[in-house]
Write a protein that holds these residues in place. Structure first.
Motif, PDB file in Angstrom:
ATOM      1  N   LYS A 242      37.407  29.552  54.951  1.00  0.00           N
ATOM      2  CA  LYS A 242      36.883  30.920  54.861  1.00  0.00           C
ATOM      3  C   LYS A 242      37.575  31.793  53.825  1.00  0.00           C
ATOM      4  O   LYS A 242      37.073  32.869  53.490  1.00  0.00           O
ATOM      5  CB  LYS A 242      36.994  31.605  56.239  1.00  0.00           C
ATOM      6  N   VAL A 243      38.756  31.369  53.337  1.00  0.00           N
ATOM      7  CA  VAL A 243      39.526  32.227  52.428  1.00  0.00           C
ATOM      8  C   VAL A 243      40.088  31.415  51.267  1.00  0.00           C
ATOM      9  O   VAL A 243      40.140  30.186  51.322  1.00  0.00           O
ATOM     10  CB  VAL A 243      40.691  32.925  53.171  1.00  0.00           C
ATOM     11  N   ASP A 244      40.516  32.136  50.228  1.00  0.00           N
ATOM     12  CA  ASP A 244      41.172  31.496  49.095  1.00  0.00           C
ATOM     13  C   ASP A 244      42.546  30.975  49.498  1.00  0.00           C
ATOM     14  O   ASP A 244      43.189  31.517  50.406  1.00  0.00           O
ATOM     15  CB  ASP A 244      41.328  32.499  47.949  1.00  0.00           C
ATOM     16  N   ASP A 245      43.008  29.931  48.834  1.00  0.00           N
ATOM     17  CA  ASP A 245      44.389  29.480  49.029  1.00  0.00           C
ATOM     18  C   ASP A 245      45.168  29.475  47.721  1.00  0.00           C
ATOM     19  O   ASP A 245      46.336  29.085  47.689  1.00  0.00           O
ATOM     20  CB  ASP A 245      44.436  28.095  49.686  1.00  0.00           C
ATOM     21  N   GLU A 246      44.526  29.928  46.657  1.00  0.00           N
ATOM     22  CA  GLU A 246      45.179  29.989  45.342  1.00  0.00           C
ATOM     23  C   GLU A 246      44.670  31.219  44.605  1.00  0.00           C
ATOM     24  O   GLU A 246      43.454  31.459  44.542  1.00  0.00           O
ATOM     25  CB  GLU A 246      44.862  28.736  44.526  1.00  0.00           C
ATOM     26  N   ALA A 247      45.581  32.025  44.049  1.00  0.00           N
ATOM     27  CA  ALA A 247      45.160  33.244  43.353  1.00  0.00           C
ATOM     28  C   ALA A 247      46.110  33.567  42.206  1.00  0.00           C
ATOM     29  O   ALA A 247      47.327  33.440  42.343  1.00  0.00           O
ATOM     30  CB  ALA A 247      45.101  34.422  44.322  1.00  0.00           C
ATOM     31  N   THR A 248      45.531  33.968  41.098  1.00  0.00           N
ATOM     32  CA  THR A 248      46.298  34.495  39.962  1.00  0.00           C
ATOM     33  C   THR A 248      45.705  35.844  39.587  1.00  0.00           C
ATOM     34  O   THR A 248      44.487  35.967  39.402  1.00  0.00           O
ATOM     35  CB  THR A 248      46.243  33.547  38.750  1.00  0.00           C
ATOM     36  N   ILE A 249      46.562  36.845  39.510  1.00  0.00           N
ATOM     37  CA  ILE A 249      46.133  38.218  39.221  1.00  0.00           C
ATOM     38  C   ILE A 249      46.854  38.698  37.966  1.00  0.00           C
ATOM     39  O   ILE A 249      48.076  38.565  37.853  1.00  0.00           O
ATOM     40  CB  ILE A 249      46.467  39.168  40.390  1.00  0.00           C
ATOM     41  N   ILE A 250      46.110  39.256  37.022  1.00  0.00           N
ATOM     42  CA  ILE A 250      46.698  39.838  35.814  1.00  0.00           C
ATOM     43  C   ILE A 250      46.454  41.344  35.838  1.00  0.00           C
ATOM     44  O   ILE A 250      45.307  41.794  35.989  1.00  0.00           O
ATOM     45  CB  ILE A 250      46.081  39.232  34.531  1.00  0.00           C
ATOM     46  N   VAL A 251      47.521  42.114  35.729  1.00  0.00           N
ATOM     47  CA  VAL A 251      47.415  43.578  35.680  1.00  0.00           C
ATOM     48  C   VAL A 251      47.919  44.050  34.314  1.00  0.00           C
ATOM     49  O   VAL A 251      48.977  43.621  33.862  1.00  0.00           O
ATOM     50  CB  VAL A 251      48.212  44.252  36.821  1.00  0.00           C
ATOM     51  N   THR A 252      47.155  44.895  33.674  1.00  0.00           N
ATOM     52  CA  THR A 252      47.535  45.354  32.340  1.00  0.00           C
ATOM     53  C   THR A 252      47.889  46.831  32.341  1.00  0.00           C
ATOM     54  O   THR A 252      47.317  47.629  33.087  1.00  0.00           O
ATOM     55  CB  THR A 252      46.404  45.119  31.321  1.00  0.00           C
ATOM     56  N   TYR A 253      48.861  47.153  31.494  1.00  0.00           N
ATOM     57  CA  TYR A 253      49.339  48.519  31.282  1.00  0.00           C
ATOM     58  C   TYR A 253      49.334  48.768  29.775  1.00  0.00           C
ATOM     59  O   TYR A 253      49.165  47.832  28.987  1.00  0.00           O
ATOM     60  CB  TYR A 253      50.745  48.675  31.869  1.00  0.00           C
ATOM     61  N   PRO A 254      49.513  50.004  29.322  1.00  0.00           N
ATOM     62  CA  PRO A 254      49.428  50.279  27.885  1.00  0.00           C
ATOM     63  C   PRO A 254      50.300  49.379  27.023  1.00  0.00           C
ATOM     64  O   PRO A 254      49.878  48.957  25.951  1.00  0.00           O
ATOM     65  CB  PRO A 254      49.859  51.745  27.797  1.00  0.00           C
ATOM     66  N   LYS A 255      51.525  49.062  27.485  1.00  0.00           N
ATOM     67  CA  LYS A 255      52.420  48.250  26.662  1.00  0.00           C
ATOM     68  C   LYS A 255      53.066  47.116  27.445  1.00  0.00           C
ATOM     69  O   LYS A 255      54.124  46.625  27.077  1.00  0.00           O
ATOM     70  CB  LYS A 255      53.513  49.135  26.042  1.00  0.00           C
ATOM     71  N   MET A 256      52.418  46.708  28.546  1.00  0.00           N
ATOM     72  CA  MET A 256      53.006  45.668  29.383  1.00  0.00           C
ATOM     73  C   MET A 256      51.930  44.937  30.165  1.00  0.00           C
ATOM     74  O   MET A 256      50.838  45.470  30.380  1.00  0.00           O
ATOM     75  CB  MET A 256      54.031  46.278  30.342  1.00  0.00           C
ATOM     76  N   GLN A 257      52.265  43.721  30.584  1.00  0.00           N
ATOM     77  CA  GLN A 257      51.350  42.927  31.386  1.00  0.00           C
ATOM     78  C   GLN A 257      52.093  42.360  32.595  1.00  0.00           C
ATOM     79  O   GLN A 257      53.243  41.937  32.482  1.00  0.00           O
ATOM     80  CB  GLN A 257      50.788  41.776  30.545  1.00  0.00           C
ATOM     81  N   GLY A 258      51.420  42.357  33.732  1.00  0.00           N
ATOM     82  CA  GLY A 258      51.975  41.739  34.928  1.00  0.00           C
ATOM     83  C   GLY A 258      51.122  40.548  35.347  1.00  0.00           C
ATOM     84  O   GLY A 258      49.894  40.601  35.243  1.00  0.00           O
ATOM     85  N   VAL A 259      51.774  39.492  35.798  1.00  0.00           N
ATOM     86  CA  VAL A 259      51.078  38.296  36.280  1.00  0.00           C
ATOM     87  C   VAL A 259      51.568  37.995  37.690  1.00  0.00           C
ATOM     88  O   VAL A 259      52.777  37.849  37.903  1.00  0.00           O
ATOM     89  CB  VAL A 259      51.318  37.080  35.362  1.00  0.00           C
ATOM     90  N   ILE A 260      50.643  37.911  38.630  1.00  0.00           N
ATOM     91  CA  ILE A 260      50.976  37.652  40.030  1.00  0.00           C
ATOM     92  C   ILE A 260      50.411  36.283  40.394  1.00  0.00           C
ATOM     93  O   ILE A 260      49.191  36.082  40.329  1.00  0.00           O
ATOM     94  CB  ILE A 260      50.392  38.739  40.947  1.00  0.00           C
ATOM     95  N   GLN A 261      51.274  35.370  40.769  1.00  0.00           N
ATOM     96  CA  GLN A 261      50.849  34.028  41.152  1.00  0.00           C
ATOM     97  C   GLN A 261      51.098  33.849  42.650  1.00  0.00           C
ATOM     98  O   GLN A 261      52.248  33.704  43.084  1.00  0.00           O
ATOM     99  CB  GLN A 261      51.593  32.973  40.338  1.00  0.00           C
ATOM    100  N   ALA A 262      50.013  33.897  43.411  1.00  0.00           N
ATOM    101  CA  ALA A 262      50.085  33.803  44.868  1.00  0.00           C
ATOM    102  C   ALA A 262      49.448  32.494  45.303  1.00  0.00           C
ATOM    103  O   ALA A 262      48.318  32.195  44.905  1.00  0.00           O
ATOM    104  CB  ALA A 262      49.344  34.981  45.506  1.00  0.00           C
ATOM    105  N   SER A 263      50.153  31.727  46.118  1.00  0.00           N
ATOM    106  CA  SER A 263      49.639  30.395  46.411  1.00  0.00           C
ATOM    107  C   SER A 263      50.054  29.873  47.782  1.00  0.00           C
ATOM    108  O   SER A 263      51.180  30.104  48.232  1.00  0.00           O
ATOM    109  CB  SER A 263      50.126  29.411  45.332  1.00  0.00           C
ATOM    110  N   TRP A 264      49.118  29.153  48.399  1.00  0.00           N
ATOM    111  CA  TRP A 264      49.419  28.343  49.571  1.00  0.00           C
ATOM    112  C   TRP A 264      49.503  26.876  49.167  1.00  0.00           C
ATOM    113  O   TRP A 264      49.278  25.985  49.979  1.00  0.00           O
ATOM    114  CB  TRP A 264      48.338  28.523  50.636  1.00  0.00           C
ATOM    115  N   ASN A 265      49.837  26.646  47.890  1.00  0.00           N
ATOM    116  CA  ASN A 265      49.895  25.289  47.358  1.00  0.00           C
ATOM    117  C   ASN A 265      51.200  24.970  46.638  1.00  0.00           C
ATOM    118  O   ASN A 265      51.305  23.911  46.013  1.00  0.00           O
ATOM    119  CB  ASN A 265      48.723  25.047  46.393  1.00  0.00           C
TER     120      ASN A 265
END
Length: 363
Positions: A242-265
């Motif tokens: 019923k749900v994801d078990d793997e996720a990658t999220i990219i958040v952008t800012y004017p002069k920076m980038q964030g990467v969130i790697q969330a996993s049940w793997n």
């Protein structure tokens, strides 16, 4: 380099006030979240006093109370009854994320402060309602993350802003997760709602993506991202249909980038982050901070937990007024509403297959 070495020799001391002398009367809303063991195991500390537990699953309650040698007299079948009879000063929520809103709805009008386990809410809509209730009734509404109490994270923050050791931030990468909740053997009561898209809001994206959303927002002192892009997968649909078990999220800012790697793997348990600046690199992993400044060799240093290594002692200090929660603190309501905005946008992005651009603040 000399200044950096001197900084590393400084003790890890956060600007916390004195701990309260009068025990805080704490009520517990639900026992299904396995993080409740941290509170039940702290029952004999002098700073807090567990005065009531609201849990409708009596078998679960009896199992836990017996384990921690706590009286069944603490048990109430509903939150309403516990609030009326036990009269706690603060309530900690260890039920499903969906139920966090109901806890605040019942506690806020009674001026009972609330601490929820991460994330703040199941959706941005719930988070906004909770925020409005907390402000209207003037209560503290805190969110507890395990990573809030990592000495390495706080030292990384000091090096970014204290002497600007690594220059302006350019990228933050946060890794969180484990082999999967079923694989590591979480209790059935927890697993039942943790893998429910309504009660938890999603799978790994919510369960572990929230850490990165919280930490990145904190490291940027509450700045909202310009855009959010996410990809989710069901690598183990036979276990988590019923749900994801793997996720990658990219958040952008004017002069920076964030990467969130969330996993049940992941093949192992992990909660670590990498912080990259113009001139240096930091990796925070619980108590260990690795760093490289310019072309210097990589160094490692151990940093103990901050003064409040126990979130419930911290809650007591906040309620007693000996500790002030700033809007940019990890547990604060503003930081966690933004974190929820990121998670909400990430779910939308993954569902629609496109980047979600956040509206600018109306300021």
């Amino acid at each position: 380099m000399k200044n950096i070495l001197l900084l590393l020799l400084l003790p890890v001391v956060l600007s916390y006030g004195q701990q309260p002398s009068k025990p805080l009367r704490i009520g517990i809303a639900g026992l299904s979240h396995s993080h409740v063991h941290g509170l039940l195991g702290s029952a004999n500390r002098g700073e807090i006093q567990i005065v009531g537990i609201a849990e409708s699953d009596r078998a679960l309650a009896e199992r836990y109370l017996k384990r921690y040698n706590l009286s069944l007299d603490l048990l109430y079948p509903t939150l309403d009854e516990m609030l009326a009879k036990a009269k706690p000063e603060a309530v900690t929520a260890f039920n499903s994320i969906y139920d966090h809103l109901e806890v605040v709805k019942k506690c806020a009008p009674l001026k009972v402060h609330v601490m929820v386990e991460k994330p703040l809410a199941v959706s941005l809509d719930h988070a906004r309602q909770m925020e409005a209730l907390a402000k209207k009734h003037n209560i503290h509404l805190l969110t507890n993350y395990e990573t809030t109490w990592y000495g390495s994270n706080h030292q990384a923050y000091r090096m970014v802003y204290g002497d600007k050791s690594i220059g302006d931030l350019r990228k933050i990468v946060v890794h969180d997760g484990h082999r999967g909740p079923k694989e590591i053997g979480v209790n059935q009561e927890f697993l039942q709602w943790l893998t429910d898209p309504v009660l938890n809001g999603g799978g790994a994206l919510m369960d572990f993506g929230c850490y990165g959303a919280n930490l990145i927002t904190w490291l940027l002192n509450g700045e909202r991202p310009e855009s959010v892009t996410a990809i989710t997968q069901q690598i183990k649909p036979d276990i988590y249909p019923k749900v994801d078990d793997e996720a990658t999220i990219i958040v952008t800012y004017p002069k920076m980038q964030g990467v969130i790697q969330a996993s049940w793997n992941w093949p192992y348990n992990r909660k670590d982050m990498e912080v990259y600046g113009q001139t240096g690199y930091l990796k925070a992993d619980r108590s260990t901070l690795s760093m490289q400044i310019g072309d210097d060799p990589i160094q490692q240093k151990q940093f103990p937990a901050p003064a409040f290594d126990n979130p419930f002692v911290y809650l007591a200090a906040v309620v007693r007024g000996t500790e002030v929660v700033k809007d940019t603190d990890l547990s604060s309501l503003p930081i966690n509403v933004i974190a929820m905005e990121i998670l909400d946008a990430a779910r939308q992005s993954a569902k629609e297959g496109k980047t979600i651009r956040l509206k600018k603040d109306k300021k």
